[in-house]
Design an enzyme around this catalytic site. Structure first.
Site, PDB file in Angstrom:
ATOM      1  N   GLU A  96       0.852  -1.188   0.000  1.00  0.00           N
ATOM      2  CA  GLU A  96       0.000   0.000   0.000  1.00  0.00           C
ATOM      3  C   GLU A  96       0.882   1.229   0.000  1.00  0.00           C
ATOM      4  O   GLU A  96       1.796   1.361   0.812  1.00  0.00           O
ATOM      5  CB  GLU A  96      -0.928  -0.003   1.215  1.00  0.00           C
ATOM      6  CG  GLU A  96      -1.959   1.096   1.198  1.00  0.00           C
ATOM      7  CD  GLU A  96      -3.031   0.883   2.243  1.00  0.00           C
ATOM      8  OE1 GLU A  96      -3.901   1.754   2.394  1.00  0.00           O
ATOM      9  OE2 GLU A  96      -2.999  -0.172   2.903  1.00  0.00           O
ATOM     10  N   GLY A  97       0.631   2.140  -0.944  1.00  0.00           N
ATOM     11  CA  GLY A  97       1.400   3.362  -1.034  1.00  0.00           C
ATOM     12  C   GLY A  97       0.632   4.536  -0.465  1.00  0.00           C
ATOM     13  O   GLY A  97      -0.407   4.382   0.185  1.00  0.00           O
ATOM     14  N   MET A  99      -1.102   6.726  -1.962  1.00  0.00           N
ATOM     15  CA  MET A  99      -2.366   7.039  -2.618  1.00  0.00           C
ATOM     16  C   MET A  99      -3.220   5.819  -2.918  1.00  0.00           C
ATOM     17  O   MET A  99      -4.295   5.958  -3.503  1.00  0.00           O
ATOM     18  CB  MET A  99      -2.088   7.791  -3.929  1.00  0.00           C
ATOM     19  CG  MET A  99      -1.379   9.118  -3.754  1.00  0.00           C
ATOM     20  SD  MET A  99      -2.402  10.323  -2.895  1.00  0.00           S
ATOM     21  CE  MET A  99      -3.665  10.602  -4.109  1.00  0.00           C
ATOM     22  N   VAL A 102      -1.235  -1.465  -4.214  1.00  0.00           N
ATOM     23  CA  VAL A 102      -0.519  -1.921  -5.399  1.00  0.00           C
ATOM     24  C   VAL A 102      -0.672  -3.437  -5.516  1.00  0.00           C
ATOM     25  O   VAL A 102      -0.496  -4.163  -4.534  1.00  0.00           O
ATOM     26  CB  VAL A 102       0.976  -1.543  -5.326  1.00  0.00           C
ATOM     27  CG1 VAL A 102       1.705  -1.998  -6.587  1.00  0.00           C
ATOM     28  CG2 VAL A 102       1.134  -0.032  -5.139  1.00  0.00           C
ATOM     29  N   ASP A 211       8.352  12.043  -0.321  1.00  0.00           N
ATOM     30  CA  ASP A 211       8.012  10.945   0.595  1.00  0.00           C
ATOM     31  C   ASP A 211       9.032   9.820   0.471  1.00  0.00           C
ATOM     32  O   ASP A 211       8.668   8.647   0.371  1.00  0.00           O
ATOM     33  CB  ASP A 211       6.602  10.424   0.294  1.00  0.00           C
ATOM     34  CG  ASP A 211       6.050   9.567   1.442  1.00  0.00           C
ATOM     35  OD1 ASP A 211       6.492   9.759   2.593  1.00  0.00           O
ATOM     36  OD2 ASP A 211       5.186   8.709   1.181  1.00  0.00           O
TER      37      ASP A 211
END
Length: 400
Positions: A96-97, A99, A102, A211
Site C-alpha cells: 500500500e502506497g 495514494m 498496489v 516521501d
C-alpha cells in the site's frame, strides 16, 4: 463511456456532426462528452505533428501521448484515464502506497506482468485526491531513468475507480530488508548513490518526491534500486505546482523534512528530498528512522523543533565518520545548510565508497570538529596504552 464508445466506433477519425448529434441525444452528458471530444481532438492534433501521423488514432497512440501532451484545463479526469480495467487481472496484493494499494497483475491483451495501483475508495470520493493520483501518473511518465519506476498508463473502472499501470519490480522494498537489521555499510552507500541519481533526474525535470523512505525504494532481483510511489510528488512548475496548499502537511513524519511539517522552516523544494535521502541512509545504517516517537504528534514536534538528529555512530560505531558526516549534513534542519542537490550527495557518497573520504568542502563543520577532537584525544590514549604495555613487560622481566 458507452456513448463515447459509440462515437469512436461510428467515426474513429472524429466528426463534429456526430458529436453534435450525440450531445443533442444526451444533453445531461454535455460536460463529460465535451471534455472527451476535446481530448480526442487534442490527441489528433498532436499525432498529426509526428512523422507519418494520420487522422485516425488508435488506443496505443492515445497512450503514447498521455504522458507527453499537456492536458487542457477543460479536460475531465475521466478523459485522462482511457485504459480499460477489464484488461487487467489482479493476482496478488503487493503493498500500500501513499495514494492506494498496489497489486501484481497480468495485462491480458499483451500477456505481460505489470503492477496496478488502485486509488482507495476514500480517495475516489475526493476530487482533490483523484487529481493527485492522476498527477502521480503524469509526473512519473515524464521521467525516464533506470532507477525510477516506469508508468505505462492510467485507467478507470466502473467499480474499481482510477488505477495506474506500472512496471512490475520483481523484488522487495528496503523496509523488508531492514527487518533483518541494518545493511552493510558499503551496500547502504551504493543504494544511496542510486537513489541520489534518481532524485537528481527527477529534480532536473521539476519533480520533487516528498516521501522518500525505505518502503518507497525497491530492490530488483538483480540488485538494481528502483524509487517508487510518487503519489505525494510536487511539480515545481506548471498547473500542478499549486496542487497542495502551503499549509498542507505532506509526507511520512519519521522521514519528513522540517519544512514539510512547518512552513516556517521555508519552502518545500529539492532539498526536502535531500533530507529524505539522509533519512533513508540513516535508516539503512542504523535500522531505525532518523526521528522516532511513541505518537505521531511527538514525532512531528521533534521534526518541527530545532533539535538535531542523533549521530549515526552513536547507534552504530563502525560506520565511517565521513559517512556519518554526509547523513548529518543531509539532515540539517535549515535547508540552506544541507547539500544543494542530490548530485552533491551522490558525489560525496562515491568519494566515501572509493575509500578516499569526503572532500573538505562537502563535510559539515560539525563533522570537521568531531574529527579534530578524535585526533586530539588519540595521542594521549596511545600514551596510556604504551605505559601500560611497558609496565607489563617490565613486570614480566622481573618475574622471569
Amino acid at each position: 463511456d458507452l456513448v463515447y464508445g459509440e462515437y469512436r466506433a461510428r467515426c474513429p477519425a472524429g466528426s463534429p456532426a456526430l458529436a453534435a448529434e450525440l450531445l443533442q441525444r444526451f444533453p445531461h452528458l454535455e460536460t463529460q462528452l465535451g471534455a472527451q471530444f476535446e481530448f480526442l481532438e487534442l490527441l489528433r492534433e498532436s499525432e498529426a505533428e509526428l512523422p507519418g501521423g494520420g487522422a485516425g488514432t488508435s488506443t496505443a497512440r492515445d497512450l503514447a501521448f498521455l504522458g507527453t501532451v499537456a492536458p487542457s484545463p477543460a479536460v475531465s479526469s475521466a478523459a485522462l484515464a482511457p485504459l480499460p480495467f477489464e484488461d487487467y487481472r489482479l493476482e496478488q496484493r503487493l503493498g500500500e502506497g501513499a495514494m492506494g494499494q498496489v497489486f501484481r497483475a497480468t495485462q491480458l491483451s499483451l500477456n505481460r506482468l505489470v503492477a496496478v495501483k488502485l486509488l482507495g475508495s476514500q480517495g475516489q470520493r475526493s476530487p482533490q485526491l483523484v487529481d493527485r493520483f492522476l498527477r502521480e501518473a503524469r509526473a512519473v511518465a515524464a521521467l525516464r531513468h533506470p532507477n525510477i519506476v516506469q508508468v505505462y498508463g492510467v485507467g478507470r473502472g466502473h467499480e474499481n475507480g482510477y488505477f495506474i499501470v506500472m512496471d512490475l519490480v520483481d523484488g522487495g522494498d528496503l523496509q523488508r530488508r531492514l527487518a533483518d537489521g541494518p545493511l552493510p555499510v558499503a551496500e547502504a552507500a551504493k543504494i544511496g548513490i542510486e537513489v541520489a541519481r534518481a532524485l537528481d533526474h527527477a529534480h532536473a525535470r521539476g519533480v520533487v518526491h516528498r516521501d522518500l523512505k525505505p518502503s518507497n525504494v525497491m530492490l530488483e532481483t538483480d540488485g538494481r534500486v528502483i524509487v517508487t510511489d510518487f503519489g505525494l510528488a510536487k511539480s515545481l512548475a506548471g498547473p500542478d505546482a499549486a496542487m497542495s496548499s502551503p499549509g498542507d502537511m505532506i509526507g511520512t513524519p519519521q522521514y519528513m523534512a522540517p519544512e514539510q511539517a512547518d512552513p516556517h522552516w521555508g519552502d518545500v523544494g529539492p532539498r526536502a528530498d535531500v533530507y529524505g535521502l539522509g533519512g533513508l541512509l540513516f535508516a539503512l545504517l542504523t535500522g531505525q528512522p532518523p526521528v522516532t516517537g511513541s505518537t505521531r504528534i511527538e514525532v512531528l514536534c521533534k521534526v518541527a523543533s530545532s533539535g538535531e538528529t542523533p549521530a549515526v555512530r552513536k547507534l552504530r560505531p563502525e560506520v565511517p565518520a565521513s559517512l556519518e558526516a554526509i547523513c548529518s549534513k543531509c539532515l540539517r534542519k535549515h535547508s540552506a545548510e544541507r547539500y544543494a542537490s542530490a548530485r552533491e550527495v551522490e558525489d560525496a557518497l562515491r568519494a566515501c565508497l572509493d575509500g578516499v573520504g569526503c572532500p573538505p568542502s562537502q563535510v559539515s563543520p560539525i563533522g570537521h570538529r568531531r574529527e579534530r577532537r578524535v585526533w586530539r584525544r588519540r595521542p594521549a590514549q596511545w600514551l596510556v596504552v604504551g605505559v601500560v604495555v611497558l609496565h607489563s613487560e617490565g613486570g614480566d622481566r622481573q618475574r622471569s
